[in-house]
Design an enzyme around this catalytic site. Structure first.
Site, PDB file in Angstrom:
ATOM      1  N   ASP A  38       0.928  -1.086   0.018  1.00  0.00           N
ATOM      2  CA  ASP A  38      -0.047   0.076   0.039  1.00  0.00           C
ATOM      3  C   ASP A  38       0.845   1.287   0.012  1.00  0.00           C
ATOM      4  O   ASP A  38       1.824   1.257   0.615  1.00  0.00           O
ATOM      5  CB  ASP A  38      -0.853  -0.004   1.286  1.00  0.00           C
ATOM      6  CG  ASP A  38      -2.047   0.930   1.090  1.00  0.00           C
ATOM      7  OD1 ASP A  38      -2.338   1.378   0.170  1.00  0.00           O
ATOM      8  OD2 ASP A  38      -2.860   1.185   2.100  1.00  0.00           O
ATOM      9  N   HIS A  55       2.873   3.338  -8.743  1.00  0.00           N
ATOM     10  CA  HIS A  55       2.815   1.889  -9.181  1.00  0.00           C
ATOM     11  C   HIS A  55       4.281   1.103  -9.728  1.00  0.00           C
ATOM     12  O   HIS A  55       4.453   0.049  -9.639  1.00  0.00           O
ATOM     13  CB  HIS A  55       1.608   1.604 -10.081  1.00  0.00           C
ATOM     14  CG  HIS A  55       0.437   1.999  -9.408  1.00  0.00           C
ATOM     15  ND1 HIS A  55      -0.110   1.349  -8.116  1.00  0.00           N
ATOM     16  CD2 HIS A  55      -0.656   2.614  -9.671  1.00  0.00           C
ATOM     17  CE1 HIS A  55      -1.400   1.840  -7.911  1.00  0.00           C
ATOM     18  NE2 HIS A  55      -1.592   2.729  -8.820  1.00  0.00           N
ATOM     19  N   LEU A 149      11.511 -20.546  -3.566  1.00  0.00           N
ATOM     20  CA  LEU A 149      10.631 -19.483  -3.007  1.00  0.00           C
ATOM     21  C   LEU A 149       9.212 -19.510  -3.936  1.00  0.00           C
ATOM     22  O   LEU A 149       9.383 -19.317  -5.256  1.00  0.00           O
ATOM     23  CB  LEU A 149      11.007 -17.931  -2.917  1.00  0.00           C
ATOM     24  CG  LEU A 149      10.042 -16.937  -2.746  1.00  0.00           C
ATOM     25  CD1 LEU A 149       9.634 -16.845  -1.258  1.00  0.00           C
ATOM     26  CD2 LEU A 149      10.430 -15.652  -3.085  1.00  0.00           C
TER      27      LEU A 149
END
Length: 264
Positions: A38, A55, A149
């Site tokens: 956020d 972004h 991962l």
């Protein structure tokens, strides 16, 4: 560049990033870390830039945090990339957000493959634009055999919708006499969630100073540890990630019991 970063001392600490990583790896590491990314818009506004600039900068942070999560030994990193509520944003911003997966994955896919990272996704995949789905599917297929991962993107994801769809599946199985009401329990619900193949998050991180879940993994986060930071996502760096994990390692996770079963 990476070696220089690892030698760099953290602000307010006498230890370098590499030394802090070593210390973190010597203790209990969260198996699954989920992050609500956020603050991209606010980061851009502070710099008099359009929201899409935030972004784009946030995309670079995804790379940094993926690298350090993999280096630490975290098994799953789930990133809340686009929620079912995000469709309410301006069309120009949505269009840009739908292009980001393609840009990120086309730029960094070779690196993800080299680092043995496996790309996965949860959410209502069918509702995404064709070019977004194509980029994600390409990365999922290219990394499907990787064993490191799991980089799990929550794209067009909403937890309430996930739970509703799970209930529908179970009701349909009951109606078809494949299940009885007595078969319905927490384990069964877990098995029908989008994350059924993943461990529940040990740690949730939310950036930008907000302290709510925003319809993210409501079922899965029942016993997760929460870490909230005022740092905006584009500014969330390796040191911030280590701060959250170090704090996690100081906590005594009881899971509802009197005695902690994860004392450090």
């Amino acid at each position: 560049m990476l070696e220089k970063l690892l030698r760099k001392k953290t602000k307010g600490s006498d230890l370098s990033i590499s030394d802090r990583i070593k210390n973190v790896k010597s203790r209990t590491i969260p198996s699954h870390v989920a992050i609500i990314m956020d603050g991209n818009g606010r980061w851009a506004k502070q710099r008099s830039l359009p929201r899409i600039a935030g972004h784009h900068e946030g995309m670079k942070t995804v790379r940094k945090i993926t690298r350090i999560a993999n280096d630490i030994g975290i098994k799953v990193l789930t990133l809340y990339a686009f929620s079912t509520e995000n469709w309410k944003r301006p069309k120009m911003e949505i269009d840009f957000l739908m292009k980001l997966p393609g840009e990120f994955l086309s730029t960094y896919l070779p690196e993800l493959i080299e680092q043995n990272v496996k790309v996965e996704t949860i959410g209502n995949f069918d509702a995404l634009p064709p070019h977004t789905k194509e980029a994600i599917l390409k990365a999922v297929e290219a990394t499907s055999m990787n064993t490191g991962l799991v980089l799990n993107f929550a794209m067009n994801y909403g937890s309430r919708l996930e739970i509703v769809e799970t209930v529908k599946e179970i009701v349909q199985l009951t109606a078809n006499n494949q299940l009885s009401i007595d078969d319905i329990n927490e384990s069964l619900i877990d098995a029908h969630l989008m994350t059924s193949h993943l461990p529940e998050p040990d740690l949730l991180i939310r950036t930008s100073g907000e302290v709510r879940l925003s319809n993210f993994m409501l079922w899965q986060l029942a016993y997760s540890e929460f870490s909230f930071t005022d740092v905006l996502w584009p500014d969330f760096d390796e040191s911030c990630m280590l701060n959250a994990i170090e704090e996690f390692q100081k906590r005594n996770r009881r899971f509802g019991s009197v005695e902690g079963d994860n004392e450090l």
